[in-house]
Design a protein around this motif. Structure first.
Motif, PDB file in Angstrom:
ATOM      1  N   LEU A  99      55.722  67.395  30.468  1.00 32.20           N
ATOM      2  CA  LEU A  99      56.804  68.205  31.023  1.00 32.20           C
ATOM      3  C   LEU A  99      56.431  68.770  32.386  1.00 32.20           C
ATOM      4  O   LEU A  99      57.295  69.029  33.213  1.00 32.20           O
ATOM      5  CB  LEU A  99      57.135  69.361  30.078  1.00 32.20           C
ATOM      6  CG  LEU A  99      57.991  69.003  28.859  1.00 32.20           C
ATOM      7  CD1 LEU A  99      57.863  70.063  27.794  1.00 32.20           C
ATOM      8  CD2 LEU A  99      59.435  68.839  29.273  1.00 32.20           C
ATOM      9  N   ALA A 100      55.135  68.976  32.588  1.00 27.04           N
ATOM     10  CA  ALA A 100      54.684  69.577  33.837  1.00 27.04           C
ATOM     11  C   ALA A 100      54.611  68.526  34.934  1.00 27.04           C
ATOM     12  O   ALA A 100      53.947  67.507  34.776  1.00 27.04           O
ATOM     13  CB  ALA A 100      53.321  70.218  33.636  1.00 27.04           C
ATOM     14  N   ASP A 101      55.344  68.772  36.006  1.00 23.87           N
ATOM     15  CA  ASP A 101      55.258  67.933  37.182  1.00 23.87           C
ATOM     16  C   ASP A 101      55.497  66.447  36.889  1.00 23.87           C
ATOM     17  O   ASP A 101      54.662  65.598  37.204  1.00 23.87           O
ATOM     18  CB  ASP A 101      53.877  68.108  37.837  1.00 23.87           C
ATOM     19  CG  ASP A 101      53.873  67.523  39.250  1.00 23.87           C
ATOM     20  OD1 ASP A 101      54.956  67.465  39.855  1.00 23.87           O
ATOM     21  OD2 ASP A 101      52.799  67.109  39.708  1.00 23.87           O
ATOM     22  N   PRO A 102      56.631  66.120  36.294  1.00 20.79           N
ATOM     23  CA  PRO A 102      56.918  64.702  36.050  1.00 20.79           C
ATOM     24  C   PRO A 102      57.194  63.977  37.365  1.00 20.79           C
ATOM     25  O   PRO A 102      57.583  64.611  38.343  1.00 20.79           O
ATOM     26  CB  PRO A 102      58.182  64.740  35.184  1.00 20.79           C
ATOM     27  CG  PRO A 102      58.820  66.043  35.487  1.00 20.79           C
ATOM     28  CD  PRO A 102      57.715  66.993  35.849  1.00 20.79           C
ATOM     29  N   PRO A 103      56.970  62.665  37.401  1.00 20.66           N
ATOM     30  CA  PRO A 103      57.188  61.921  38.648  1.00 20.66           C
ATOM     31  C   PRO A 103      58.674  61.794  38.964  1.00 20.66           C
ATOM     32  O   PRO A 103      59.525  62.073  38.121  1.00 20.66           O
ATOM     33  CB  PRO A 103      56.589  60.548  38.337  1.00 20.66           C
ATOM     34  CG  PRO A 103      56.656  60.441  36.848  1.00 20.66           C
ATOM     35  CD  PRO A 103      56.498  61.825  36.313  1.00 20.66           C
ATOM     36  N   ASP A 104      58.951  61.376  40.187  1.00 18.81           N
ATOM     37  CA  ASP A 104      60.334  61.148  40.572  1.00 18.81           C
ATOM     38  C   ASP A 104      60.891  59.946  39.820  1.00 18.81           C
ATOM     39  O   ASP A 104      60.160  59.063  39.390  1.00 18.81           O
ATOM     40  CB  ASP A 104      60.424  60.880  42.079  1.00 18.81           C
ATOM     41  CG  ASP A 104      60.126  62.130  42.891  1.00 18.81           C
ATOM     42  OD1 ASP A 104      60.184  63.232  42.315  1.00 18.81           O
ATOM     43  OD2 ASP A 104      59.833  61.992  44.086  1.00 18.81           O
ATOM     44  N   CYS A 105      62.210  59.924  39.711  1.00 19.36           N
ATOM     45  CA  CYS A 105      62.893  58.834  39.031  1.00 19.36           C
ATOM     46  C   CYS A 105      62.735  57.548  39.845  1.00 19.36           C
ATOM     47  O   CYS A 105      62.923  57.542  41.060  1.00 19.36           O
ATOM     48  CB  CYS A 105      64.366  59.185  38.870  1.00 19.36           C
ATOM     49  SG  CYS A 105      65.377  57.789  38.369  1.00 19.36           S
ATOM     50  N   ALA A 106      62.402  56.465  39.145  1.00 18.90           N
ATOM     51  CA  ALA A 106      62.220  55.185  39.832  1.00 18.90           C
ATOM     52  C   ALA A 106      63.569  54.613  40.276  1.00 18.90           C
ATOM     53  O   ALA A 106      63.634  53.789  41.171  1.00 18.90           O
ATOM     54  CB  ALA A 106      61.513  54.190  38.921  1.00 18.90           C
ATOM     55  N   GLY A 107      64.630  55.078  39.631  1.00 17.09           N
ATOM     56  CA  GLY A 107      65.943  54.523  39.937  1.00 17.09           C
ATOM     57  C   GLY A 107      66.585  55.135  41.174  1.00 17.09           C
ATOM     58  O   GLY A 107      67.071  54.418  42.053  1.00 17.09           O
TER      59      GLY A 107
END
Ligand SMILES: [Zn+2]
Length: 144
Positions: free
Chosen positions: A12-20
């Motif tokens: 939940l902490a600092d998830p990456p940006d959406c690839a889409g």
């Protein structure tokens, strides 16, 4: 928060940006994914157009290395408030995030159910994406 039952890891902490869409993700899930690689040479539904002998030995090496057997990998899915909207399981999980800025212990069970439902959808999508990638690769190699 981790869910070790199935080798699944939530972040939940600092998830990456959406690839889409490149927008910020809400949640990252890592899960093991096993698929069977298609038979590259012998039999199968996609016979080679040119069964040259050199080709065959190359494929045999790959098969010997386990290439045509089960392949284990770790895949990731990012929950995106834009791209995941419109799918019922995703919508429910997104709604949970809107309502609960911080995750209280009393809501963990609910959260777990929602994530599990969303992950089932995300897993299917990841598998389909792999099959698409695989077919594209074979098409580029002139195997289709
Ligand atoms: Zn997105």
């Amino acid at each position: 928060m981790r869910d070790e039952d199935d080798g699944i890891v939530l972040r939940l902490a600092d998830p990456p940006d959406c690839a889409g869409c490149g927008g910020p993700g809400l949640l990252l899930v890592r899960f093991p994914h096993t698929w069977k690689d298609g038979p590259p040479c012998t039999g199968g539904s996609a016979p080679h157009l040119q069964p040259a002998s050199a080709d065959t030995s190359a494929c045999k090496v790959l098969a010997d290395a386990g290439h045509a057997k089960e392949v284990d990998s770790i895949r990731e899915a990012v929950l995106c408030p834009v791209c995941d909207r419109g799918e019922p399981a995703s919508d429910r999980l997104l709604a949970f995030f809107v309502l609960h800025e911080a995750l209280a212990t009393s809501e963990l069970a609910t959260f777990h159910v929602l994530v599990t439902a969303w992950l089932a959808v995300a897993r299917d999508r990841a598998v389909n994406q792999h099959q698409l990638d695989d077919e594209f690769q074979r098409w580029r190699n002139g195997e289709l």
